[in-house]
Design a protein around this motif. Structure first.
Motif, PDB file in Angstrom:
ATOM      1  N   VAL A   1      36.749 -38.236  49.332  1.00 36.45           N
ATOM      2  CA  VAL A   1      35.727 -39.057  48.673  1.00 36.45           C
ATOM      3  C   VAL A   1      35.674 -38.758  47.179  1.00 36.45           C
ATOM      4  CG1 VAL A   1      33.251 -39.531  48.524  1.00 36.45           C
ATOM      5  CG2 VAL A   1      34.354 -39.353  50.765  1.00 36.45           C
ATOM      6  N   GLU A   2      35.669 -37.491  46.814  1.00 30.97           N
ATOM      7  CA  GLU A   2      35.574 -37.125  45.398  1.00 30.97           C
ATOM      8  C   GLU A   2      36.807 -37.580  44.628  1.00 30.97           C
ATOM      9  OE1 GLU A   2      34.815 -32.950  45.198  1.00 30.97           O
ATOM     10  OE2 GLU A   2      32.648 -33.200  45.519  1.00 30.97           O
ATOM     11  N   LYS A   3      37.968 -37.448  45.238  1.00 31.65           N
ATOM     12  CA  LYS A   3      39.208 -37.868  44.569  1.00 31.65           C
ATOM     13  C   LYS A   3      39.182 -39.372  44.277  1.00 31.65           C
ATOM     14  CE  LYS A   3      44.248 -37.637  45.060  1.00 31.65           C
ATOM     15  NZ  LYS A   3      45.366 -37.189  45.914  1.00 31.65           N
ATOM     16  N   LYS A   4      38.730 -40.148  45.269  1.00 32.33           N
ATOM     17  CA  LYS A   4      38.678 -41.590  45.088  1.00 32.33           C
ATOM     18  C   LYS A   4      37.613 -41.972  44.070  1.00 32.33           C
ATOM     19  CE  LYS A   4      39.458 -45.930  45.811  1.00 32.33           C
ATOM     20  NZ  LYS A   4      40.693 -46.577  45.312  1.00 32.33           N
ATOM     21  N   GLN A   5      36.467 -41.343  44.135  1.00 36.42           N
ATOM     22  CA  GLN A   5      35.394 -41.679  43.199  1.00 36.42           C
ATOM     23  C   GLN A   5      35.757 -41.300  41.761  1.00 36.42           C
ATOM     24  OE1 GLN A   5      31.988 -39.787  45.073  1.00 36.42           O
ATOM     25  NE2 GLN A   5      31.404 -41.709  46.066  1.00 36.42           N
ATOM     26  N   ASN A   6      36.499 -40.217  41.615  1.00 34.52           N
ATOM     27  CA  ASN A   6      36.974 -39.841  40.260  1.00 34.52           C
ATOM     28  C   ASN A   6      37.913 -40.902  39.696  1.00 34.52           C
ATOM     29  OD1 ASN A   6      35.540 -37.451  40.161  1.00 34.52           O
ATOM     30  ND2 ASN A   6      37.213 -36.233  40.997  1.00 34.52           N
ATOM     31  N   LYS A   7      38.739 -41.492  40.564  1.00 40.11           N
ATOM     32  CA  LYS A   7      39.627 -42.577  40.129  1.00 40.11           C
ATOM     33  C   LYS A   7      38.813 -43.779  39.688  1.00 40.11           C
ATOM     34  CE  LYS A   7      43.711 -41.584  42.988  1.00 40.11           C
ATOM     35  NZ  LYS A   7      44.572 -42.099  44.088  1.00 40.11           N
ATOM     36  N   LEU A   8      37.774 -44.104  40.470  1.00 36.35           N
ATOM     37  CA  LEU A   8      36.967 -45.270  40.157  1.00 36.35           C
ATOM     38  C   LEU A   8      36.158 -45.083  38.878  1.00 36.35           C
ATOM     39  CD1 LEU A   8      35.601 -46.104  43.739  1.00 36.35           C
ATOM     40  CD2 LEU A   8      37.374 -47.347  42.482  1.00 36.35           C
ATOM     41  N   ASP A   9      35.825 -43.836  38.573  1.00 35.24           N
ATOM     42  CA  ASP A   9      35.011 -43.554  37.384  1.00 35.24           C
ATOM     43  C   ASP A   9      35.832 -43.606  36.094  1.00 35.24           C
ATOM     44  OD1 ASP A   9      32.791 -43.242  38.930  1.00 35.24           O
ATOM     45  OD2 ASP A   9      32.943 -41.053  39.064  1.00 35.24           O
ATOM     46  N   LYS A  10      37.153 -43.537  36.217  1.00 34.04           N
ATOM     47  CA  LYS A  10      38.003 -43.530  34.997  1.00 34.04           C
ATOM     48  C   LYS A  10      38.081 -44.938  34.372  1.00 34.04           C
ATOM     49  CE  LYS A  10      40.907 -39.598  36.281  1.00 34.04           C
ATOM     50  NZ  LYS A  10      42.253 -39.152  36.601  1.00 34.04           N
TER      51      LYS A  10
ATOM     52  N   LYS B   1      38.440 -50.468  51.548  1.00 33.21           N
ATOM     53  CA  LYS B   1      37.170 -50.910  52.115  1.00 33.21           C
ATOM     54  C   LYS B   1      36.057 -49.879  51.952  1.00 33.21           C
ATOM     55  CE  LYS B   1      39.375 -53.858  55.589  1.00 33.21           C
ATOM     56  NZ  LYS B   1      39.610 -54.058  57.045  1.00 33.21           N
ATOM     57  N   THR B   2      36.377 -48.613  52.142  1.00 29.86           N
ATOM     58  CA  THR B   2      35.346 -47.573  52.108  1.00 29.86           C
ATOM     59  C   THR B   2      34.577 -47.563  50.793  1.00 29.86           C
ATOM     60  OG1 THR B   2      36.609 -46.191  53.632  1.00 29.86           O
ATOM     61  CG2 THR B   2      34.938 -45.082  52.297  1.00 29.86           C
ATOM     62  N   PHE B   3      35.240 -47.945  49.703  1.00 27.21           N
ATOM     63  CA  PHE B   3      34.624 -47.822  48.378  1.00 27.21           C
ATOM     64  C   PHE B   3      34.318 -49.169  47.731  1.00 27.21           C
ATOM     65  CE2 PHE B   3      36.990 -44.025  49.353  1.00 27.21           C
ATOM     66  CZ  PHE B   3      36.095 -43.019  49.045  1.00 27.21           C
ATOM     67  N   ALA B   4      34.598 -50.254  48.460  1.00 29.14           N
ATOM     68  CA  ALA B   4      34.280 -51.580  47.928  1.00 29.14           C
ATOM     69  C   ALA B   4      32.780 -51.837  48.014  1.00 29.14           C
ATOM     70  CB  ALA B   4      35.035 -52.656  48.703  1.00 29.14           C
ATOM     71  N   GLN B   5      32.261 -52.626  47.087  1.00 30.28           N
ATOM     72  CA  GLN B   5      30.847 -52.989  47.073  1.00 30.28           C
ATOM     73  C   GLN B   5      30.719 -54.501  46.936  1.00 30.28           C
ATOM     74  OE1 GLN B   5      29.529 -50.412  43.756  1.00 30.28           O
ATOM     75  NE2 GLN B   5      28.151 -49.436  45.216  1.00 30.28           N
ATOM     76  N   LYS B   6      30.165 -55.139  47.972  1.00 30.85           N
ATOM     77  CA  LYS B   6      29.940 -56.574  47.943  1.00 30.85           C
ATOM     78  C   LYS B   6      28.507 -56.853  48.367  1.00 30.85           C
ATOM     79  CE  LYS B   6      34.748 -57.920  48.732  1.00 30.85           C
ATOM     80  NZ  LYS B   6      35.681 -58.710  49.565  1.00 30.85           N
ATOM     81  N   PRO B   7      27.710 -57.424  47.471  1.00 28.31           N
ATOM     82  CA  PRO B   7      26.296 -57.687  47.801  1.00 28.31           C
ATOM     83  C   PRO B   7      26.181 -58.574  49.044  1.00 28.31           C
ATOM     84  CG  PRO B   7      26.687 -57.968  45.452  1.00 28.31           C
ATOM     85  CD  PRO B   7      28.039 -57.806  46.080  1.00 28.31           C
TER      86      PRO B   7
END
Length: 357
Positions: free
Chosen positions: A348-357, A205-211
């Motif tokens: 946060v950085e660990k999760k965002q790095n996963k999402l960026d791959k 949920k923390t990193f999901a994006q729903k308009p």
């Protein structure tokens, strides 16, 4: 008293002491699961050094998903702990204020108003127990249980007048032994704590994006449920009696018009009683915070990490400007807050790095 009678009395007292310890332990084990975030949140609060917390933020998931206490500390040096729990009914706030005041002397209470668009129908057993099962046994806990059940009973909900199982959770959860959900954490890790001072981070949920649709901006008001208005005024009466300053907030969400009307009424009541309110569901504050309805939420009621960081930074700076908060950054006595922020950034950085791959 003969020697034999004295020895029997001593044995009896030892037995009662051991029995009391065993019952206390089992009551801790057979309660809400130790993996539950609310339990970790309260455990962490109780572990905080006395009189080290300057502020407390109360609310349901619109508190623990919005107010990043570690980020606020990093930005300003303030120690404002997040006592939000999922589904937290507003009726518990007064008792939680009293519970906080036993070990802390906060300068500021921040109270999320969003729950007030509801009535007693919306109190749930799960939401209530996340608070009461997590509190230490005390008269404040008993008061919290009694006031919450009294408020909820007239409603169409799952609350029943079984107070004993709230006072002594073992009566509610003893079946966990055979139910398969009793874990080693419950037995041995009963003091698991929140890493982020009550703020909730999760992989999904923390990193999901729903308009989302923008909030409805209106000054119209609509009456609160009668029981809700009485309960709110009771809290305001208590706030009148304490030295701690109180700030009410309405965090930004995709609010519908009927919700906005009742929340505007809550704002009106608070302001007429002399309390400041920051309503983030106004066009002006939404723009000031920089809310983006396309990117900053994971559902209509909750901000994701982007929205939470924008909200936290804005509110933290507002508090720093309007209240007498100290900057504790660099003070060894507040090392746990520095460590909490470091853990927050790492997650946060660990999760965002996963999402960026």
């Amino acid at each position: 008293m003969t020697k034999a009678n004295r020895n029997n009395l001593i044995r009896c007292l030892i037995f009662l002491l051991i029995l009391g310890i065993a019952v206390f332990y089992l009551n801790q084990v057979f309660s809400i699961a130790e993996t539950e975030e609310s339990k970790k949140n309260f455990n962490q609060f109780y572990s905080e050094k006395e009189n080290s917390i300057e502020g407390i933020y109360f609310g349901s998931s619109n508190a623990n998903r919005y107010w990043s206490a570690p980020l606020a500390y990093h930005e300003t040096g303030m120690t404002v702990y997040n006592m939000g729990t999922s589904g937290q009914p507003f009726v518990v706030v007064k008792s939680l204020m009293k519970e906080v005041e036993k070990t802390q002397n906060p300068d500021l209470f921040i109270v999320e108003l969003r729950w007030l668009n509801r009535g007693c129908d919306r109190v749930s057993e799960g939401g209530l127990r996340k608070v009461t099962d997590s509190m230490r046994f005390s008269k404040e806990r008993i008061e919290c249980i009694d006031e919450s059940i009294d408020f909820a009973l007239p409603g169409d909900n799952d609350i029943v007048d079984d107070r004993t199982s709230y006072y002594v959770p073992f009566f509610k959860y003893h079946s966990r032994w055979n139910g398969g959900d009793l874990s080693s954490d419950d037995l041995w890790n009963r003091d698991a704590k929140s890493l982020w001072k009550g703020f909730t981070l999760s992989e999904g949920k923390t990193f999901a994006q729903k308009p989302q649709k923008p909030a409805v901006y209106t000054e119209n008001t609509e009456k609160l449920a009668p029981e809700t208005e009485r309960m709110f005024n009771d809290l305001l009466d208590y706030c009148d009696s304490i030295d701690t300053e109180v700030l009410f907030v309405l965090s930004p969400f995709s609010a519908k018009e009927d919700n906005v009307g009742r929340l505007n009424e809550a704002v009106r009541i608070a302001e007429e009683r002399g309390y400041p309110v920051l309503n983030f569901n106004t066009k002006e504050l939404v723009e000031d915070v920089g809310i983006n309805w396309e990117t900053d939420f994971y559902n209509s009621n909750h901000a994701n990490i982007l929205g939470a960081e924008k909200y936290t930074k804005y509110l933290a700076n507002y508090i720093a400007e309007h209240y007498d908060m100290e900057d504790h950054r660099g003070d060894p006595a507040y090392k746990s807050w520095d460590e909490s922020y470091e853990s927050y950034v790492e997650f946060v950085e660990k999760k965002q790095n996963k999402l960026d791959k």
